[in-house]
Design a protein around this motif. Structure first.
Motif, short mmCIF file in Angstrom:
data_model
loop_
_atom_site.label_atom_id
_atom_site.label_comp_id
_atom_site.label_asym_id
_atom_site.label_seq_id
_atom_site.Cartn_x
_atom_site.Cartn_y
_atom_site.Cartn_z
N GLY A 129 -2.52 -97.25 -17.42
CA GLY A 129 -2.10 -96.73 -18.72
C GLY A 129 -0.65 -96.29 -18.62
N GLN A 130 0.18 -96.72 -19.56
CA GLN A 130 1.61 -96.39 -19.55
C GLN A 130 2.01 -95.84 -20.91
OE1 GLN A 130 3.89 -99.49 -16.94
NE2 GLN A 130 2.49 -100.65 -18.19
N THR A 131 2.94 -94.90 -20.90
CA THR A 131 3.37 -94.25 -22.14
C THR A 131 4.84 -94.55 -22.43
OG1 THR A 131 1.82 -92.45 -21.74
CG2 THR A 131 3.53 -92.07 -23.37
N GLU A 132 5.08 -94.95 -23.66
CA GLU A 132 6.44 -95.22 -24.11
C GLU A 132 6.50 -95.03 -25.62
OE1 GLU A 132 9.96 -98.50 -23.26
OE2 GLU A 132 7.89 -99.17 -23.32
N GLY A 133 7.52 -94.32 -26.10
CA GLY A 133 7.68 -94.11 -27.52
C GLY A 133 6.54 -93.34 -28.16
N GLY A 134 5.92 -92.44 -27.40
CA GLY A 134 4.86 -91.61 -27.96
C GLY A 134 3.50 -92.27 -28.04
N LYS A 135 3.36 -93.48 -27.47
CA LYS A 135 2.07 -94.16 -27.48
C LYS A 135 1.69 -94.61 -26.07
CE LYS A 135 1.53 -95.87 -32.21
NZ LYS A 135 1.19 -97.04 -33.04
N LYS A 136 0.40 -94.48 -25.77
CA LYS A 136 -0.10 -94.90 -24.47
C LYS A 136 -0.85 -96.21 -24.63
CE LYS A 136 -2.46 -93.16 -20.35
NZ LYS A 136 -3.08 -91.98 -19.71
N THR A 137 -0.47 -97.19 -23.84
CA THR A 137 -1.15 -98.48 -23.85
C THR A 137 -1.78 -98.72 -22.49
OG1 THR A 137 0.89 -99.63 -23.20
CG2 THR A 137 0.40 -99.47 -25.56
N THR A 138 -2.87 -99.46 -22.49
CA THR A 138 -3.62 -99.70 -21.26
C THR A 138 -3.74 -101.20 -21.00
OG1 THR A 138 -4.91 -97.69 -21.64
CG2 THR A 138 -5.78 -99.25 -20.05
N LEU A 139 -3.57 -101.59 -19.75
CA LEU A 139 -3.74 -102.98 -19.37
C LEU A 139 -4.66 -103.07 -18.16
CD1 LEU A 139 -1.95 -103.66 -16.57
CD2 LEU A 139 -0.06 -103.40 -18.18
N ARG A 140 -5.21 -104.25 -17.95
CA ARG A 140 -6.10 -104.50 -16.81
C ARG A 140 -5.54 -105.68 -16.03
NH1 ARG A 140 -11.64 -103.21 -16.10
NH2 ARG A 140 -12.63 -104.43 -14.45
N SER A 141 -5.29 -105.48 -14.73
CA SER A 141 -4.75 -106.54 -13.88
C SER A 141 -5.09 -106.25 -12.43
CB SER A 141 -3.23 -106.65 -14.06
OG SER A 141 -2.68 -107.51 -13.07
N LEU A 142 -5.54 -107.26 -11.70
CA LEU A 142 -5.81 -107.07 -10.28
C LEU A 142 -4.53 -106.76 -9.50
CD1 LEU A 142 -8.51 -109.80 -9.51
CD2 LEU A 142 -8.82 -107.31 -9.68
N LYS A 143 -3.38 -107.05 -10.08
CA LYS A 143 -2.11 -106.74 -9.40
C LYS A 143 -1.92 -105.24 -9.19
CE LYS A 143 1.73 -108.85 -10.24
NZ LYS A 143 2.93 -109.40 -10.92
N VAL A 144 -2.57 -104.41 -10.01
CA VAL A 144 -2.38 -102.97 -9.88
C VAL A 144 -3.47 -102.31 -9.04
CG1 VAL A 144 -1.27 -102.97 -12.14
CG2 VAL A 144 -3.64 -102.21 -11.96
N LEU A 145 -4.47 -103.05 -8.63
CA LEU A 145 -5.56 -102.48 -7.84
C LEU A 145 -5.09 -102.21 -6.41
CD1 LEU A 145 -8.66 -101.81 -7.86
CD2 LEU A 145 -8.98 -104.08 -6.85
N PRO A 146 -5.15 -100.97 -5.94
CA PRO A 146 -4.72 -100.67 -4.57
C PRO A 146 -5.55 -101.44 -3.54
CG PRO A 146 -4.84 -98.65 -5.85
CD PRO A 146 -5.46 -99.73 -6.69
N GLU A 147 -4.89 -101.85 -2.48
CA GLU A 147 -5.58 -102.60 -1.43
C GLU A 147 -6.43 -101.69 -0.55
OE1 GLU A 147 -2.64 -105.36 -2.94
OE2 GLU A 147 -2.55 -103.23 -2.47
N THR A 148 -5.94 -100.49 -0.27
CA THR A 148 -6.64 -99.56 0.62
C THR A 148 -6.62 -98.15 0.03
OG1 THR A 148 -5.98 -100.86 2.57
CG2 THR A 148 -6.72 -98.60 2.96
N LEU A 230 -15.79 -97.17 -13.23
CA LEU A 230 -14.69 -97.40 -14.15
C LEU A 230 -13.98 -98.71 -13.85
CD1 LEU A 230 -12.80 -96.41 -16.42
CD2 LEU A 230 -11.46 -95.25 -14.66
N GLY A 231 -13.78 -98.99 -12.56
CA GLY A 231 -13.05 -100.19 -12.18
C GLY A 231 -13.80 -101.47 -12.49
N ALA A 232 -15.11 -101.48 -12.23
CA ALA A 232 -15.90 -102.69 -12.41
C ALA A 232 -16.59 -102.75 -13.75
CB ALA A 232 -16.93 -102.82 -11.29
N GLY A 233 -16.67 -101.62 -14.45
CA GLY A 233 -17.35 -101.58 -15.73
C GLY A 233 -16.39 -101.59 -16.90
N GLY A 234 -16.68 -100.78 -17.87
CA GLY A 234 -15.83 -100.77 -19.06
C GLY A 234 -15.76 -99.37 -19.66
#
Length: 353
Positions: A129-148, A230-234
């Protein structure tokens, strides 16, 4: 049994007491030669300790993480990452720091090692989740999943009891929504119910004995189960409202989850009989939403949005933003009912479900 889809997300978990000692080996295993250590300003000493432990494998420290992952902070961190010649990330802290590490990984594909110090759970999810201009948007990507992820119970021993409860309630919220999310399945439901049970029972023990290793271990284990959910569900209404309130009114993350969770559960209760049965088993209460509200109340943490500085005249705006892009939810998003939900949450009224 009904058909379902279950996706197991890749992550290495090191769990126990004193597991921070394994950090150099875990960093080396990921091929990281220069790790940028991330933290909030309040945890710069912990970041320095990790940098010292890493020695030559530490590129430096960036201790400016903020809640809701503001894009401008991410841009400063990216500049530091490049200037220091970093090729990996070590994040220590809660959701704010983990979120910053994810934001850097999204843009650089750098590997991440996370050492959580709260029960936020972001470390086990491919969500950002990232905030810019007073709004928070959420994205889903395996690129952001920590490895360890290195779970060291020692970091939670000094977590103040009130913060323990709000962080724990944040974790419980992940599992609660997993029970009725669109991606719900029997595997995650087992984890969710056990995670909620472990956490709710551990919170009672921690409030009495904050340094109890066994209670803290159970709480951290419960938080991990909830984070996997949370990670595997919705997610559904609860998380949508919290994202709107956090991003639009800059409300503190864990406290907002603590306040909204009982009301969101009560809103959905008529449409989720199986999930409510699981919640009764997990909490040991006939009215789970009321039980969650009373956990917060007994700990003396905020139970009303007004106590977080939320303006009452912002309720209508929050509902409008929620309706602009509604998440899946077992009960339809009804404008009047949502207004009443937030009014109850603003006043701190106890739910009856």
């Amino acid at each position: 049994m009904d058909s379902f889809i279950y996706t197991s997300l890749p992550a290495r978990v090191v769990f126990g007491v004193g597991t921070t000692a394994s950090l150099p080996q875990e960093v080396h295993a990921l091929g990281i030669t220069k790790a940028l250590v991330l933290a909030t300003p309040q945890q710069v000493s912990e970041a320095q300790a990790l940098a010292d432990l890493l020695g030559d494998a530490a590129a430096g420290i960036f201790a400016e993480a903020e809640m809701h992952t503001p894009v401008d902070v991410t841009e400063r961190a990216l500049a530091a990452f490049a200037a220091l010649g970093a090729d990996g990330i070590v994040s220590i802290g809660g959701g704010s720091t983990v979120g910053l590490g994810k934001a850097i990984a999204l843009r650089t594909d750098a590997p991440q090692v996370v050492l959580p110090t709260s029960y936020a759970g972001s470390e086990m999810t491919p969500l950002l989740g990232q905030t810019e201009g007073g709004k928070k948007t959420t994205l889903r990507s395996l690129k952001v999943l920590p490895e360890t992820v290195i779970y060291d119970v020692n970091y939670t021993l000094t977590l103040p009891p009130r913060m323990t409860v709000t962080s724990g309630m944040n974790a419980i919220a992940h599992a609660v929504e997993t029970l009725y999310a669109q991606e719900a399945n029997p595997v995650l439901s087992l984890m969710a119910e056990d995670g909620i049970a472990k956490m709710t029972r551990a919170l009672d023990r921690v409030l009495v004995a904050p340094s109890d290793i066994a209670a803290r271990s159970d709480a951290l284990y419960g938080a991990w189960l909830c984070a996997v959910c949370l990670g595997a569900g919705g997610v559904a209404l609860h998380h949508k409202l919290c994202h709107v309130l956090g991003g639009s009114f800059n409300l503190p993350h864990a406290e907002t989850h603590t306040i909204i969770l009982p009301h969101a559960l009560a809103y959905n209760a008529p449409e989720i009989p199986q999930a409510m049965a699981a919640m009764r088993r997990a909490t040991g209460a006939e009215k789970p939403a009321k039980a969650l509200f009373r956990i917060a109340q007994s700990a003396g943490v905020p139970t009303a949005l007004k106590d977080l500085g939320m303006p009452q005249d912002g309720i209508a705006r929050a509902v409008e933003i929620t309706l602009e892009n509604p998440y899946f939810n077992p009960r339809a998003f009804e404008r009047d009912a949502l207004l009443q939900l937030l009014e109850n949450a603003w006043h701190g009224n106890e739910p009856d479900a």
